[in-house]
Scaffold this active site. Sequence first.
Site, PDB file in Angstrom:
ATOM      1  N   ARG A   3      31.539  41.536  37.488  1.00  0.00           N
ATOM      2  CA  ARG A   3      30.481  40.541  36.860  1.00  0.00           C
ATOM      3  C   ARG A   3      29.607  41.362  36.111  1.00  0.00           C
ATOM      4  O   ARG A   3      29.159  41.029  35.042  1.00  0.00           O
ATOM      5  CB  ARG A   3      29.704  40.243  37.938  1.00  0.00           C
ATOM      6  N   HIS A   5      24.015  37.781  37.286  1.00  0.00           N
ATOM      7  CA  HIS A   5      25.131  36.812  37.157  1.00  0.00           C
ATOM      8  C   HIS A   5      25.280  36.419  35.666  1.00  0.00           C
ATOM      9  O   HIS A   5      24.133  36.168  35.049  1.00  0.00           O
ATOM     10  CB  HIS A   5      24.846  35.754  37.771  1.00  0.00           C
ATOM     11  N   ARG A  60      28.442  44.362  43.347  1.00  0.00           N
ATOM     12  CA  ARG A  60      28.867  43.669  44.641  1.00  0.00           C
ATOM     13  C   ARG A  60      30.024  42.655  44.001  1.00  0.00           C
ATOM     14  O   ARG A  60      30.235  41.965  43.098  1.00  0.00           O
ATOM     15  CB  ARG A  60      27.756  42.502  44.882  1.00  0.00           C
ATOM     16  N   GLU A  97      37.911  34.199  42.782  1.00  0.00           N
ATOM     17  CA  GLU A  97      36.669  34.672  41.928  1.00  0.00           C
ATOM     18  C   GLU A  97      37.100  36.008  41.391  1.00  0.00           C
ATOM     19  O   GLU A  97      37.942  36.548  41.723  1.00  0.00           O
ATOM     20  CB  GLU A  97      35.306  34.632  42.852  1.00  0.00           C
ATOM     21  N   HIS A 127      20.460  38.205  39.831  1.00  0.00           N
ATOM     22  CA  HIS A 127      21.018  37.317  40.904  1.00  0.00           C
ATOM     23  C   HIS A 127      21.111  37.842  42.388  1.00  0.00           C
ATOM     24  O   HIS A 127      20.830  37.336  43.282  1.00  0.00           O
ATOM     25  CB  HIS A 127      22.455  36.879  40.486  1.00  0.00           C
TER      26      HIS A 127
END
Length: 508
Positions: A274, A229, A368, A115, A333
């Site tokens: 992100r 997100h 995060r 990811e 998110h």
Amino acid sequence: MTRAMDGQPVIIGAGIAGLAAALFLAPEPVVLVTRAPLGADGSSPLAQGGIAASVGLDDDDALHLADTLAAGDGLCDAEAARRILSAGPEAIAALERLGVRFDRDAAGGLLLGLEAAHSRRRIVHADGDGTGRELVRALSEAARACPSITLVEGEARRILMREGEVCGLLVATAEGARVLTTRRLVLATGGVGALYEHTTNPVASWGVGIALAAEAGAELADLEFVQFHPTALATPARPLPLISEAVRGEGALIVDGSGRRILEHVPGQELAPRDVVARAVWRELTAGREVFLDARASLGARFATRFPQVAAGCRAAGIDPATDLVPIRPAAHYHMGGIAVDAHGRSTVPGLWAAGECAATGLHGANRLASNSLLEAVVCGRDVANDIAGRPAGRAIVPAPSALPPAADAAPARAIVSRLIGVTRDAEGLTAALQRLLPLAEGAPPAAAPARVGLMMAASALARTESRGAHARTDFPDTASVARRSRITLPAALAAARRVRVPDLAFA
């Protein structure tokens, strides 16, 4: 029944953090307060990504920590991150002992996904993109079978205090108001996504734990940092279906209507952090251009097998990701901020702990790293349980509670927060947010509690005159040379809104 539970630890929330805390407390009796039957509510079952853990042969704790610190943009608590991440392999083993079925290859090894912003394949999945659902299934079954856990279905409305310490909880149940007497209360209530119109979180996730803790006098940390997100499925559905970052990890591209890759010249491209990807998508949308995820070449016919949950959401919207471009947009998110806690999950209020998304441990910093949150929920749920276990119940004298507050209504605050505390912010918008949220926050329920959460977020965002991680100020685009975590209390936020200028908030 109520008298038999007097003095037992009480956990609010039956997502992964709450369930983990209850299970790790066994065999000590504990009360678990859940809004709905186990497994039927909350953000945890919606989690698609997985659990980040350094279990690969080419991986270790130091690499995982380095990736986490880089994503956190200078604001992580390095010691907290080291402690939580190093527990990753044991957390995976503990979950398997509790019945979680992780995806494995033909040789029996864990299948590891990639990811954004991870330098190694270290994402442990279950049922493809159904990791959260599988974790909640297994932990819920274990909780139902655990004789030391008593379930109370209801909604926490107020923390009861006496002489500055927790002494109980007021819960709204189907049978009416109920007081749970306790001096050991754990908040595991999820995030703030439902304060936004476009979110991947369920409607109840408007920051209830933050509101309860703030009303009890707790200090909050890093409330300005909301992760959007970048790839939520752009449909009228609420919450918005999430398209896991792992889809991009398998090669899917982000393109405009003409097929142009909007991240082609961005470091990391589709697997950039992100916040970078979300802002790039947001710029295209605000310029009037549609944005899509293109998995036709990278996954094609394999899409439904590799990502069954995402594929089902696309089909419900009339889209076949194997052959169609998938429309996307950023959506609220995850909340990096929350209730300020120490290494044991203790808040600044005696008798009050927090774990999971509602807690600010310092792991995530300003942004995060993908899939660190499920790991944090398990590890910190365990840490809270270990800290509470064996503590004497003490004698809690509960004051006579006032009338049961009505259920909260986040809609009035949502309209303000969505518009003014979004992907990008500026002083004008944040000042307007304070002005508009103040009368709601100082008013009567049901709008007051969600408005107070939004007000504290706006005050924290206004005080941070820089851009860092998920906090992007168009009027302060640069990152300050010194990284400082923010702290705020409800009285400080209310005072800031009344002054309508940058408040004298404490930074550390």
